[in-house]
Design an enzyme around this catalytic site. Structure first.
Site, short mmCIF file in Angstrom:
data_model
loop_
_atom_site.label_atom_id
_atom_site.label_comp_id
_atom_site.label_asym_id
_atom_site.label_seq_id
_atom_site.Cartn_x
_atom_site.Cartn_y
_atom_site.Cartn_z
N HIS A 1 -9.31 2.27 -1.68
CA HIS A 1 -7.91 1.08 -1.12
C HIS A 1 -7.80 1.35 -2.61
O HIS A 1 -7.31 -0.26 -2.91
CB HIS A 1 -8.10 0.48 -0.29
CG HIS A 1 -6.16 0.99 0.30
ND1 HIS A 1 -5.19 1.20 -0.28
CD2 HIS A 1 -5.78 0.30 1.31
CE1 HIS A 1 -3.88 0.93 0.67
NE2 HIS A 1 -4.45 0.71 1.45
N GLU B 1 -3.30 5.44 13.45
CA GLU B 1 -2.82 6.30 12.55
C GLU B 1 -2.79 8.37 13.49
O GLU B 1 -2.25 8.84 13.27
CB GLU B 1 -3.36 6.87 11.18
CG GLU B 1 -2.56 8.35 10.29
CD GLU B 1 -2.85 8.10 8.65
OE1 GLU B 1 -4.33 6.82 8.38
OE2 GLU B 1 -2.70 8.32 7.92
N HIS C 1 -3.57 7.56 5.54
CA HIS C 1 -3.44 6.67 5.20
C HIS C 1 -5.28 5.62 4.85
O HIS C 1 -5.27 5.72 4.66
CB HIS C 1 -2.82 5.42 5.76
CG HIS C 1 -2.31 4.43 4.85
ND1 HIS C 1 -2.24 4.25 3.74
CD2 HIS C 1 -3.02 2.59 5.11
CE1 HIS C 1 -1.97 3.31 3.41
NE2 HIS C 1 -2.83 2.62 4.04
N PHE D 1 1.46 -2.65 4.53
CA PHE D 1 1.52 -4.39 5.57
C PHE D 1 2.91 -4.64 5.09
O PHE D 1 3.66 -3.93 4.20
CB PHE D 1 0.16 -4.90 4.77
CG PHE D 1 -0.86 -5.36 4.84
CD1 PHE D 1 -1.97 -4.65 5.99
CD2 PHE D 1 -1.39 -6.17 3.84
CE1 PHE D 1 -2.29 -4.90 6.18
CE2 PHE D 1 -2.97 -6.06 4.98
CZ PHE D 1 -3.31 -5.58 5.58
N LYS E 1 -10.09 8.06 0.47
CA LYS E 1 -10.13 6.08 0.46
C LYS E 1 -11.71 5.94 0.25
O LYS E 1 -12.29 5.09 0.07
CB LYS E 1 -8.98 5.08 1.00
CG LYS E 1 -8.00 5.43 1.05
CD LYS E 1 -7.26 3.76 2.22
CE LYS E 1 -5.46 4.47 0.87
NZ LYS E 1 -5.27 5.26 2.20
N CYS F 1 0.80 -1.67 0.02
CA CYS F 1 -0.32 0.13 0.00
C CYS F 1 0.93 1.29 0.07
O CYS F 1 0.67 2.65 -0.03
CB CYS F 1 -1.16 0.18 0.94
SG CYS F 1 -1.85 -1.45 1.31
#
Lengths: 402, 86
Positions: free
Chosen positions: A331, A305, A294, A390, A326, A162
């Site tokens: 995403h 976050e 994010h 990830f 998003k 990502c």
């Protein structure tokens, strides 16, 4: 060190087929997430996504091109065409030698892999098209963009899940800053909305079945999207000398690795990447007016976050704005940071902050102004764009108004 | 093996413990199984019993699959097995 500016931008995603359409959708808080139209969708428990609807590849590419262009390559090429056209650059001679392409992708030619695994495993065929390899490889998009635009300089693909496109744009930034390149075509592309691409994600049990609601107490997971965004990063002196329209400056970039857990995010890793980007840009904390988060809409990401932002900014965290687009485009995995950079550019150039749509209820663990549901006017000089992948790999870009 | 014995074996395997160390009132946190470990255990349970377990790691308590203890998981699996065998 050279200064780096952005002189072109292009995109295709579920809320727009170009930059003006995408920014209009962000201003209006329009959602591109809808029922998926893909093969075997009835065998998926997750049946929504930010899919580019009404897309006809034959309207953009001929038969020979399509035998080599996976969907993720097509999105990259369409975005690059817009960005390079806007920049006004023509890559010939020394400029061509000193300009390259760095794009992010996580899945590469996943649709090509899926179609051909279906052919050999499901349909029992023993023959596949001769161009599967050059079509599915992760560097296919980079290579095709370099060929279409005569870019002879440093070119490669970055794949960090990502964070792929943020890592890619960071490399492009560094190359121009240190004098290795004059202009770089950079961003990211993803086309993962196929049966296998969603089946793998749904098995992680982190996906929402109905909507992406970042930072809302009612959030219940992420929603995948698809698309690309590509930018022209250029040496500031070069851009000035030719009188280019400068969209904004790329002021700083930082990366970090959590080195902790492959799935669970770490506040510490995020904190170091955010702090590092500001330090790299030599900007004070209170210069930051907007952060494109994010903001995946998972329980874990959003609270981690927010905790990182509070830790980095202290009292200033109450003054800055942060949103997750998003919620609108989904995403876009390896292309997401690139598409989200458009929201940062909109904030700097137009003074409009894209909203976090789908927001329903306050979460005390996400106590930051996330611009719920409706876009807002704000005069912003510096923006950050966060990406936390990830694997615990983080990449944050800092942009400054020009 | 009974459903209970099989579920205990799956959980013990995830926790890297002997099944005799997993008691009905053990919680997942007692056994040091985190949300990712739980997702993996649910996958094994689904495969073993040929059932679909409704579970979202973002909101573990939302779908009625009670994960508060080993006994509650055994009960939930038994219920799903009965319902989905019909």
């Amino acid at each position: 060190m050279r200064r780096v500016v952005i002189t072109g931008a292009g995109t295709i995603n579920s809320i727009g087929a170009d930059v003006p359409q995408t920014l209009a959708a962000m201003r209006e808080g329009r959602c591109g997430i809808d029922k998926l139209d893909i093969q075997d969708v009835d065998r998926l428990s997750i049946q929504i996504g930010g899919q580019i609807k009404g897309y006809d590849e034959t309207a953009h590419f001929d038969r020979q091109q399509l035998s080599l262009y996976d969907r993720f390559t097509q999105f990259a090429l369409l975005s690059a065409r817009q960005a390079i056209t806007q920049s006004g650059l023509t890559f010939v001679g020394e400029l061509a030698d000193r300009s390259g392409v760095i794009l992010g992708t996580s899945g590469g030619g996943l649709n090509t892999q899926e179609e051909n695994y279906r052919a050999v495993f499901e349909a029992g065929k023993n023959r596949v098209h001769p161009f599967i390899v050059p079509k599915l490889m992760h560097n296919a998009a980079v290579s095709q963009v370099s060929m279409e635009w005569n870019l002879h300089g440093p070119s490669f693909t970055v794949s960090t899940a990502c964070a792929s496109s943020n890592h890619a744009m960071g490399q492009a930034f560094h190359m121009i800053r240190c004098g290795m390149a004059t202009a770089m075509v950079t961003g990211g592309s993803e086309a993962m909305l196929c049966f296998g691409g969603i089946k793998a994600w749904e098995s992680l049990r982190v996906m929402s079945q109905d909507a992406c609601r970042p930072f809302s107490a009612t959030r219940d997971g992420m929603v995948q999207g698809e698309g690309a965004a590509v930018f022209v990063f250029e040496d500031y002196e070069h851009a000035c000398a030719r009188g280019a329209d400068i969209l904004c400056e790329v002021a700083g970039f930082a990366m970090s690795a959590d080195a902790a857990d492959v799935l669970m995010p770490s506040k510490h890793g995020a904190t170091r990447a955010i702090t590092g980007a500001l330090k790299d840009a030599q900007l004070p904390l209170d210069a930051v007016g907007y952060i494109n988060a994010h903001g995946t809409g998972t329980a874990a990401n959003d609270k981690t976050e927010c905790a990182a932002v509070v830790e980095v900014f202290g009292a200033h965290a109450d003054k800055l704005l942060m949103s997750s687009t998003k919620s609108m485009h989904g995403h876009i995995i390896g292309g997401t940071g690139a598409v989200e950079l458009l929201a940062c550019i909109m904030a700097l150039r137009e003074g409009v902050i894209a909203p976090t749509i789908g927001y329903e209820a306050h979460d005390p663990e996400c106590a930051i102004d996330v611009v719920p549901n409706v876009a807002r006017d704000a005069d912003v000089d510096v923006t950050l764009s966060n990406a936390f992948a990830f694997g615990g790999l983080n990449a944050v870009l800092a942009l400054r108004k020009f | 093996m009974s459903i209970e014995e099989q579920v205990v074996a799956i959980i013990a395997d995830q926790a890297m413990l002997d099944p005799s160390d997993v008691t009905p009132d053990s919680t997942l946190s007692d056994l040091a199984i985190d949300s990712i470990g739980l997702v993996e255990s649910i996958f094994v349970i689904e495969e073993r019993f040929d059932i679909a377990v409704p579970f979202n790691a973002n909101d573990p308590n939302a779908d009625g699959f009670d994960i508060s203890s080993v006994a509650s998981i055994v009960a939930a699996v038994t219920k799903l097995k009965t319902e989905q065998d019909k």
